[in-house]
Write an enzyme that holds these catalytic residues in place. Structure first.
Site, PDB file in Angstrom:
ATOM      1  N   SER A 104      -1.046  -3.000  -5.755  1.00 49.84           N
ATOM      2  CA  SER A 104       0.202  -3.730  -5.539  1.00 49.84           C
ATOM      3  C   SER A 104       0.250  -4.804  -6.611  1.00 49.84           C
ATOM      4  O   SER A 104      -0.604  -5.703  -6.629  1.00 49.84           O
ATOM      5  CB  SER A 104       0.252  -4.369  -4.151  1.00 49.84           C
ATOM      6  OG  SER A 104       1.372  -5.239  -4.089  1.00 49.84           O
ATOM      7  N   SER A 106       2.243  -7.339  -7.101  1.00 54.27           N
ATOM      8  CA  SER A 106       2.352  -8.696  -6.540  1.00 54.27           C
ATOM      9  C   SER A 106       1.199  -8.989  -5.585  1.00 54.27           C
ATOM     10  O   SER A 106       0.823 -10.135  -5.383  1.00 54.27           O
ATOM     11  CB  SER A 106       3.665  -8.840  -5.773  1.00 54.27           C
ATOM     12  OG  SER A 106       3.673  -7.924  -4.683  1.00 54.27           O
ATOM     13  N   THR A 109       2.907  -6.525  -0.947  1.00 49.07           N
ATOM     14  CA  THR A 109       3.781  -5.473  -0.409  1.00 49.07           C
ATOM     15  C   THR A 109       3.244  -4.993   0.933  1.00 49.07           C
ATOM     16  O   THR A 109       2.103  -4.524   1.030  1.00 49.07           O
ATOM     17  CB  THR A 109       3.880  -4.327  -1.438  1.00 49.07           C
ATOM     18  OG1 THR A 109       4.483  -4.884  -2.601  1.00 49.07           O
ATOM     19  CG2 THR A 109       4.700  -3.167  -0.947  1.00 49.07           C
ATOM     20  N   GLU A 242      16.401   0.716 -11.315  1.00 46.16           N
ATOM     21  CA  GLU A 242      15.975  -0.688 -11.317  1.00 46.16           C
ATOM     22  C   GLU A 242      16.395  -1.443 -12.576  1.00 46.16           C
ATOM     23  O   GLU A 242      16.687  -2.631 -12.517  1.00 46.16           O
ATOM     24  CB  GLU A 242      14.456  -0.788 -11.131  1.00 46.16           C
ATOM     25  CG  GLU A 242      14.025  -0.380  -9.734  1.00 46.16           C
ATOM     26  CD  GLU A 242      12.553  -0.627  -9.491  1.00 46.16           C
ATOM     27  OE1 GLU A 242      12.144  -1.798  -9.420  1.00 46.16           O
ATOM     28  OE2 GLU A 242      11.795   0.353  -9.392  1.00 46.16           O
ATOM     29  N   HIS A 258      16.393  26.755  -5.232  1.00 46.07           N
ATOM     30  CA  HIS A 258      16.475  27.310  -3.887  1.00 46.07           C
ATOM     31  C   HIS A 258      17.397  26.498  -2.988  1.00 46.07           C
ATOM     32  O   HIS A 258      17.437  26.715  -1.793  1.00 46.07           O
ATOM     33  CB  HIS A 258      15.062  27.430  -3.302  1.00 46.07           C
ATOM     34  CG  HIS A 258      14.185  28.308  -4.150  1.00 46.07           C
ATOM     35  ND1 HIS A 258      14.148  29.672  -4.021  1.00 46.07           N
ATOM     36  CD2 HIS A 258      13.385  28.003  -5.209  1.00 46.07           C
ATOM     37  CE1 HIS A 258      13.335  30.181  -4.930  1.00 46.07           C
ATOM     38  NE2 HIS A 258      12.861  29.177  -5.665  1.00 46.07           N
ATOM     39  N   LYS A 352      13.177  -7.827   0.709  1.00 47.85           N
ATOM     40  CA  LYS A 352      11.840  -8.264   1.136  1.00 47.85           C
ATOM     41  C   LYS A 352      11.928  -9.577   1.915  1.00 47.85           C
ATOM     42  O   LYS A 352      11.235  -9.770   2.908  1.00 47.85           O
ATOM     43  CB  LYS A 352      10.915  -8.409  -0.081  1.00 47.85           C
ATOM     44  CG  LYS A 352      10.484  -7.063  -0.666  1.00 47.85           C
ATOM     45  CD  LYS A 352       9.527  -7.199  -1.843  1.00 47.85           C
ATOM     46  CE  LYS A 352       9.112  -5.833  -2.383  1.00 47.85           C
ATOM     47  NZ  LYS A 352       8.246  -5.883  -3.554  1.00 47.85           N
TER      48      LYS A 352
HETATM   49  C1  F6R Z   1       9.878  -4.123  -9.344  1.00 48.22           C
HETATM   50  C2  F6R Z   1       9.412  -2.832  -8.899  1.00 48.22           C
HETATM   51  C3  F6R Z   1       9.306  -2.541  -7.425  1.00 48.22           C
HETATM   52  C4  F6R Z   1       7.933  -2.962  -6.871  1.00 48.22           C
HETATM   53  C5  F6R Z   1       7.783  -2.626  -5.371  1.00 48.22           C
HETATM   54  C6  F6R Z   1       6.409  -2.910  -4.826  1.00 48.22           C
HETATM   55  O1  F6R Z   1       9.787  -4.194 -10.746  1.00 48.22           O
HETATM   56  O2  F6R Z   1       9.164  -1.979  -9.710  1.00 48.22           O
HETATM   57  O3  F6R Z   1       9.504  -1.151  -7.252  1.00 48.22           O
HETATM   58  O4  F6R Z   1       6.919  -2.326  -7.590  1.00 48.22           O
HETATM   59  O5  F6R Z   1       8.746  -3.353  -4.646  1.00 48.22           O
HETATM   60  O6  F6R Z   1       5.963  -4.196  -5.156  1.00 48.22           O
HETATM   61  P1  F6R Z   1       4.504  -4.379  -5.779  1.00 48.22           P
HETATM   62  O7  F6R Z   1       4.487  -3.526  -7.011  1.00 48.22           O
HETATM   63  O8  F6R Z   1       4.413  -5.831  -6.110  1.00 48.22           O
HETATM   64  O9  F6R Z   1       3.542  -3.933  -4.737  1.00 48.22           O
END
Ligand code: F6R
Length: 358
Positions: A104, A106, A109, A242, A258, A352
């Protein structure tokens, strides 16, 4: 429909691209080199003995890094299955004999955190890849080896940081052989492409700008063959969503023959506004090649435009990254052609926040 900006005016492009997504993308070769270094971090990795499956947890831009690992591991002949989990729950077979990577960017998530906790409680062998957040904190507390990647990027712009340390870990653990050298060698190709697609190269000589211009006013539908290229089609779709903030869809040959092939019939106003982008590869399986030709002959009068994008490069790994890199640039130029800043994804952030609010 014409682009809202002059794609050859670097000044105009930069004024819309206020967080410099083009610059970040242009430095992807450097990111890959740094990621190889991160992959060499001295960590106490779990034992590879008896591992029955490799499971990669992650969502969105992080999850797709797992798909890239899975595609490359498959093309390198790894016989241990590599599966990606994009959701709240682990499959029932995950346990002590599973090697689990939690990615992840960040670190915050919730789906990934949920699966991470579940995998730990099942005694799986864990590795984390993150820039910080909850996953970094949990990994430190649980003694889980953790690759720390630089913060300050969009997750989807950190593809190299996220997938390369996993591939090199798989090599360090003895699952793969020679893949790190392949990534090192890839750098020359990525640097060439970054020169070819950079904003200073005018539209006539810049295939990414050209395709972006052709996509303006159309709904992109990205087709590829199943197997290694399926991740490229998904990446194209997600980057178009995105970066350019347009709806986009993808599907795979032969499965689309198909069902979806029949669907280009009604809703003619939508169908004729569709631009089908077919991701092609020079060593295509002959039956797939034939299917693509027949399919496009059958539907060409029902859709707006069709473009073939050919992967370039000597090896499957080179060709995969080549076609992904081209899609990344195309999606950013499409954003700019629409007058749209490619970097922020306000709706994801808002979603989020709303989820966190109860
Ligand atoms: C934003 C992006 C999103 C995030 C996703 C999960 O640039 O690509 O698809 O990757 O919301 O968040 P992370 O990657 O932080 O776990």
């Amino acid at each position: 429909m014409e682009p809202a900006v002059d794609l050859d005016s670097v000044e105009e492009l930069r004024s819309i691209d206020s967080s410099d997504m083009l610059g970040v993308l242009g430095r992807f070769p450097q990111q890959s080199t740094e990621a190889l270094e991160i992959g060499r971090t001295d960590l106490n990795l779990p034992s590879a003995e008896g591992v029955k499956e490799i499971v990669i947890l992650g969502m969105g831009g992080s999850g797709i890094s797992g798909d890239v690992v899975s595609a490359i591991a498959g093309s390198e002949g790894l016989s241990v299955p590599v599966i990606t989990v994009k959701g709240y729950y682990l499959p029932p077979f995950v346990g002590e004999d599973s090697l689990v990577f939690a990615i992840s960017y960040s670190g915050n998530t919730e789906e990934t955190i949920n699966c991470y906790a579940d995998a730990c409680s099942r005694g799986a062998r864990m590795v984390a890849v993150t820039s910080g957040g909850e996953i970094a904190r949990k990994a430190a507390g649980d003694d889980v080896p953790c690759f720390k990647v630089p913060s300050g990027f969009q997750p989807r712009a950190s593809l190299g940081y996220l997938f390369i340390p996993i591939l090199s870990t798989l090599e360090r653990m003895g699952f793969l052989n020679g893949v790190v050298t392949q990534i090192e060698e890839l750098n020359g190709l990525l640097m060439e492409r970054s020169e070819e697609y950079k904003p200073e190269i005018p539209l006539d000589d810049n295939p990414a700008k050209r395709l972006a211009k052709e996509l303006v006013g159309f709904l992109p539908v990205v087709y590829s063959s199943e197997g290694i290229y399926s991740v490229a089609a998904l990446r194209w779709k997600a980057q178009l969503n995105e970066n350019a903030k347009v709806p986009a869809f993808h599907n795979l040959f032969p499965e689309l023959n198909h069902n979806e092939t029949v669907g280009w019939e009604h809703l003619q106003d939508v169908c004729t506004k569709t631009h089908i982008v077919v991701l092609r590869e020079p060593e295509e399986y002959p039956r797939i090649e034939k299917r693509i030709k027949i399919t496009l002959d059958l539907i060409e009068n029902h859709v707006g435009r069709i473009t073939h994008v050919w992967a370039r490069g000597g090896t499957p790994v080179e060709r995969l990254l080549d076609i992904i890199y081209f899609g990344d640039f195309t999606s950013v130029y499409l954003a700019l052609a629409l007058g749209q800043d490619p970097t922020p994804v306000d709706r994801i952030s808002e979603l989020k926040q709303l989820l966190a609010s109860d």
